[in-house]
Design an enzyme around this catalytic site. Structure first.
Site, short mmCIF file in Angstrom:
data_model
loop_
_atom_site.label_atom_id
_atom_site.label_comp_id
_atom_site.label_asym_id
_atom_site.label_seq_id
_atom_site.Cartn_x
_atom_site.Cartn_y
_atom_site.Cartn_z
N GLY A 9 16.55 54.57 -29.92
CA GLY A 9 16.29 54.05 -31.27
C GLY A 9 17.55 54.02 -32.11
O GLY A 9 17.56 54.42 -33.27
N ALA A 10 18.64 53.53 -31.50
CA ALA A 10 19.96 53.62 -32.14
C ALA A 10 20.08 52.81 -33.42
O ALA A 10 20.99 53.04 -34.22
CB ALA A 10 21.04 53.20 -31.14
N GLY B 189 18.04 52.93 -35.83
CA GLY B 189 17.28 53.59 -36.90
C GLY B 189 18.16 54.15 -38.01
O GLY B 189 19.35 54.42 -37.84
N LYS C 287 3.23 61.65 -34.13
CA LYS C 287 4.31 62.63 -34.06
C LYS C 287 3.83 63.91 -33.39
O LYS C 287 4.55 64.54 -32.61
CB LYS C 287 4.87 62.92 -35.46
N VAL D 24 12.93 62.01 -45.39
CA VAL D 24 14.39 61.94 -45.26
C VAL D 24 14.91 60.84 -46.19
O VAL D 24 14.49 59.68 -46.09
CB VAL D 24 14.80 61.63 -43.81
P1 NDP Z 1 13.59 53.81 -38.38
O1 NDP Z 1 12.38 52.96 -38.55
O2 NDP Z 1 14.80 53.43 -39.13
O3 NDP Z 1 13.94 53.97 -36.84
C1 NDP Z 1 12.98 53.93 -35.84
C2 NDP Z 1 13.66 53.54 -34.54
O4 NDP Z 1 12.69 53.48 -33.48
C3 NDP Z 1 14.30 52.16 -34.59
O5 NDP Z 1 15.49 52.16 -33.83
C4 NDP Z 1 13.26 51.27 -33.93
O6 NDP Z 1 13.79 50.08 -33.36
C5 NDP Z 1 12.76 52.20 -32.84
N1 NDP Z 1 11.43 51.83 -32.35
C6 NDP Z 1 10.25 51.89 -33.03
N2 NDP Z 1 9.24 51.45 -32.26
C7 NDP Z 1 9.79 51.10 -31.06
C8 NDP Z 1 9.26 50.56 -29.84
N3 NDP Z 1 7.95 50.31 -29.69
N4 NDP Z 1 10.12 50.32 -28.82
C9 NDP Z 1 11.46 50.58 -28.96
N5 NDP Z 1 12.01 51.10 -30.08
C10 NDP Z 1 11.18 51.35 -31.12
O7 NDP Z 1 13.12 55.27 -38.78
P2 NDP Z 1 13.87 56.63 -39.11
O8 NDP Z 1 15.30 56.57 -38.80
O9 NDP Z 1 13.43 57.01 -40.46
O10 NDP Z 1 13.14 57.61 -38.08
C11 NDP Z 1 13.74 58.03 -36.86
C12 NDP Z 1 12.90 59.15 -36.27
O11 NDP Z 1 12.77 60.20 -37.25
C13 NDP Z 1 11.46 58.74 -35.94
O12 NDP Z 1 11.09 59.39 -34.75
C14 NDP Z 1 10.65 59.27 -37.12
O13 NDP Z 1 9.31 59.52 -36.79
C15 NDP Z 1 11.41 60.54 -37.45
N6 NDP Z 1 11.22 61.00 -38.82
C16 NDP Z 1 11.62 60.24 -39.90
C17 NDP Z 1 11.44 60.71 -41.19
C18 NDP Z 1 11.87 59.92 -42.38
O14 NDP Z 1 11.54 60.33 -43.52
N7 NDP Z 1 12.62 58.83 -42.23
C19 NDP Z 1 10.81 62.01 -41.44
C20 NDP Z 1 10.41 62.72 -40.25
C21 NDP Z 1 10.64 62.23 -38.99
P3 NDP Z 1 13.95 48.73 -34.26
O15 NDP Z 1 15.01 49.04 -35.29
O16 NDP Z 1 14.39 47.71 -33.31
O17 NDP Z 1 12.62 48.48 -34.89
#
Ligand code: NDP
Length: 335
Positions: free
Chosen positions: A7-8, A10, A166, A196
């Protein structure tokens, strides 16, 4: 040392990758398309220590096979962050629960099959949602807490689905390790953040709609003058840079092995955010909701003293987070 970061693209992942590169790790990131890889290559200035693999959909249990197989002897650490971060879906099971759980089970099975001895640490980004009981909103949350939701209850609405996703994904990781003792060599740490917030790694990503958690805070930061601002505790917050640091610490700090780390600084109300905006951005007065300096409630239901002691660094406070986010958003709006 090489780290696979899933999920780079993200919000949190970009901060993690940046920190890893600064600490001289080689990073392999998984993204869903070549176009997304090309954008990140450019953003990271074509750093030769950063490469990408395409993983289109983590719902597919063999999605990670080619990645782990191709880099079997190279990957020492895995930071598994990819998971759907949304509270809306046509089908909660198909769109949120299954990708989260299959993503975790799938990558763990791939490691077992292709790299059982070379991967030494698996860090999964779980969430406070994996710990919260949605039917008991005042319960104290500690590193031992578990969300009691069932698979069926997790399909009742978007919040239940995300929270369930989760919980079930994190459980899958702990269960896998228990069932595969002696077969795989890696140790596990889970990172369980609350909301976050904080700046995007790259200014260009602060334009328009932000990721889910930042969009919540941005709405409060720039709420129009006449808005009714919620003065009750909304939740707890932590800075994205502190969350990234915990991921990187977890790779090499043995004291964090086998631990669930709650990343949380303190609780907040949306009015706290509005007050900070009024204090630190006087030029916006009259354009955003006004300050209210009466005493605001504090939540205190997250008890993460153990995590704070283990990590040993001070988490950033709300004022610094809001100011850094607002500075970035205002800067890109002017461009
Ligand atoms: P983002 O939505 O920015 O990142 C999510 C990532 O997961 C993206 O790279 C996305 O890809 C990828 N992804 C989602 N669904 C799929 C799929 N079906 N197949 C392949 N890739 C997938 O979220 P965050 O950075 O905020 O979150 C990152 C992690 O942290 C997650 O696990 C989230 O649950 C956890 N988290 C986040 C919090 C927050 O407040 N932000 C709080 C607690 C936990 P693409 O960009 O291509 O969609």
């Amino acid at each position: 040392m090489s780290v696979l970061v899933t999920g780079a693209t993200g919000y949190i992942a970009l901060h993690v990758i940046d920190l890893l590169l600064k600490e001289n790790y080689r990073v392999i990131g998984t993204v869903r398309s070549k176009e997304k890889a090309a954008k990140l290559e450019k953003q990271f200035n074509y750093n030769k220590d950063l490469t990408f693999e395409i993983v289109e959909d983590i719902a597919n249990l063999s999605a990670f096979d080619h990645v782990i197989k191709n880099h079997a002897n190279e990957i020492n650490y895995v930071i598994h962050m990819a998971s759907p971060v949304t509270f809306t879906a046509d089908d909660f099971e198909k769109d949120i629960l299954i990708p989260a759980v299959n993503g975790t089970k799938g990558i763990l099975e791939s490691i077992k099959q292709y790299a059982p001895k070379s991967v030494k640490k698996f860090v999964i980004t779980s969430s406070i949602a994996a710990m919260m009981d949605l039917t008991n909103p005042t319960a104290i949350l500690t590193e031992q807490s578990w969300n009691p939701t069932t698979w069926e209850q997790a399909q009742e609405n978007g919040i239940a689905a995300y929270s369930g996703s989760k919980k079930f994904a994190e459980k899958a990781a702990w269960n896998f390790l228990e069932e595969n003792k002696g077969i795989v060599d890696f140790k596990l740490t889970t990172i369980n953040p609350v909301f976050v917030f904080g700046p995007q790694k790259f200014d260009e990503d602060a334009k328009g709609k932000l990721n889910s958690s930042c969009e919540i805070i941005k709405e409060a930061m720039f709420a129009p003058t006449e808005s009714e601002i919620d003065k009750s505790v909304f939740g707890s917050y932590v800075d994205v840079r502190d969350v990234a640091r915990a991921h990187v610490c977890s790779l090499h700090n043995d004291e964090l092995t086998g631990k669930r780390l709650i990343l949380s600084n303190a609780s907040f109300t949306k009015q706290n955010i509005v007050n900070i905006m009024n204090k630190r951005f006087p030029q916006l007065k009259g354009k955003i909701a006004p300050a209210d300096n009466s005493e605001l409630p504090q939540g205190g239901r997250v008890h993460n003293e153990k995590t704070k002691a283990l990590l040993g660094y001070i988490f950033k406070d709300l004022e610094e987070i809001v100011v850094d986010m607002a500075d970035q958003i205002l800067k890109v709006q002017e461009q």
